[in-house]
Every structure is written in structure tokens, then in C-alpha cells.
Motif scaffolding. Structure first.
Motif, mmCIF file in Angstrom:
data_model
loop_
_atom_site.group_PDB
_atom_site.id
_atom_site.type_symbol
_atom_site.label_atom_id
_atom_site.label_comp_id
_atom_site.label_asym_id
_atom_site.label_seq_id
_atom_site.Cartn_x
_atom_site.Cartn_y
_atom_site.Cartn_z
ATOM 1 N N LYS A 158 0.866 -1.171 0.000
ATOM 2 C CA LYS A 158 0.000 0.000 0.000
ATOM 3 C C LYS A 158 0.905 1.223 0.000
ATOM 4 O O LYS A 158 1.600 1.485 0.987
ATOM 5 N N GLU A 213 0.526 4.351 0.382
ATOM 6 C CA GLU A 213 0.336 5.323 1.459
ATOM 7 C C GLU A 213 0.968 4.851 2.771
ATOM 8 O O GLU A 213 1.298 5.664 3.631
ATOM 9 N N THR A 265 5.741 5.562 4.599
ATOM 10 C CA THR A 265 6.029 5.860 6.002
ATOM 11 C C THR A 265 7.219 5.059 6.531
ATOM 12 O O THR A 265 7.702 5.328 7.628
ATOM 13 N N TYR A 270 1.606 10.969 -3.296
ATOM 14 C CA TYR A 270 1.966 10.910 -1.878
ATOM 15 C C TYR A 270 3.179 11.792 -1.580
ATOM 16 O O TYR A 270 3.983 12.083 -2.443
#
Length: 118
Positions: free
Chosen positions: A90, A92, A96, A115
Motif C-alpha cells: 500500500k 500510502e 512511512t 503521496y
């Protein structure tokens, strides 16, 4: 005489093709000579961390992300690659990972498609 002229033209054409081949520039992509899809395979240790924000990020994953992340456009291309998508990554959540690895010199604010790296 006409046959000799055709042969000279043919030889000149072959020589020009050879010179053009030697002077050709072979461009590199976002990840240099390696494709984002082949670089994505190196991030297999990050598979669970790229699917869930709550998953622990392994040291092997962080090592690979730090290496690939030295070139932010490559890291972005890898996270958005077909290989990553087909393995259930994913984007998104994947973006991170550098922050979750506490990489101090990560590309904060770098635009990665739709993003932004945190």
C-alpha cells in the motif's frame, strides 16, 4: 560505374551506422541501470511493514530502504512499481517506512506520485 557508386554508398551507410552505434547514449532510469521492479525484490523484508502501519519494521528492511532511499526518485519508483503493487504494498503505508526506520537523512516532503514522504 553505377555499381561502384552503389557499393560506395552502401559502405558509407554501414560506417555511419557503426559510428552512430558507438556514440549512442544509454540513459539510466530512476534507479540507475536497475529497474524499479528489480529493486523492489530487495525490499521483501519490508512486505508486512508496507501493508500495515502497525507492523514492525525489520532491521533488514531499514537497511535496504536506507540504501535505496539515497536516491529518492528510485525509492519512490520502487514503492509505486508493478512488483510492489502486485505484492500487496500500500503506497500510502510504504512511504512511512523511512520515518518508521528513524532514518535521519530521509527525503522529507519528497513528492512520490500522489503521496508525500513524511
Amino acid at each position: 560505374m553505377e555499381a561502384a557508386m552503389k557499393n560506395i554508398c552502401l559502405v558509407a551507410f554501414v560506417v555511419l551506422l557503426g559510428v552512430a552505434q558507438f556514440n549512442a547514449a544509454y540513459g539510466a532510469g530512476e534507479c540507475g541501470k536497475s529497474s524499479p521492479d528489480s529493486e523492489a525484490w530487495k525490499l521483501i523484508p519490508c512486505a508486512s511493514a508496507a501493508q500495515s502501519e502497525n507492523a514492525a519494521v525489520s532491521a533488514k528492511c531499514c537497511t535496504q530502504v536506507k540504501r535505496i532511499g539515497q536516491n529518492p526518485s528510485c525509492l519512490c519508483a520502487v514503492m509505486l512499481s508493478n512488483t510492489a503493487k502486485s505484492s500487496g504494498v500500500k503506497p500510502e503505508i510504504a512511504i512511512t517506512i523511512p520515518k518508521r526506520c528513524n532514518i535521519p537523512d530521509r527525503p522529507i516532503g519528497y513528492k512520490c506520485g500522489a503521496y508525500t514522504l513524511p
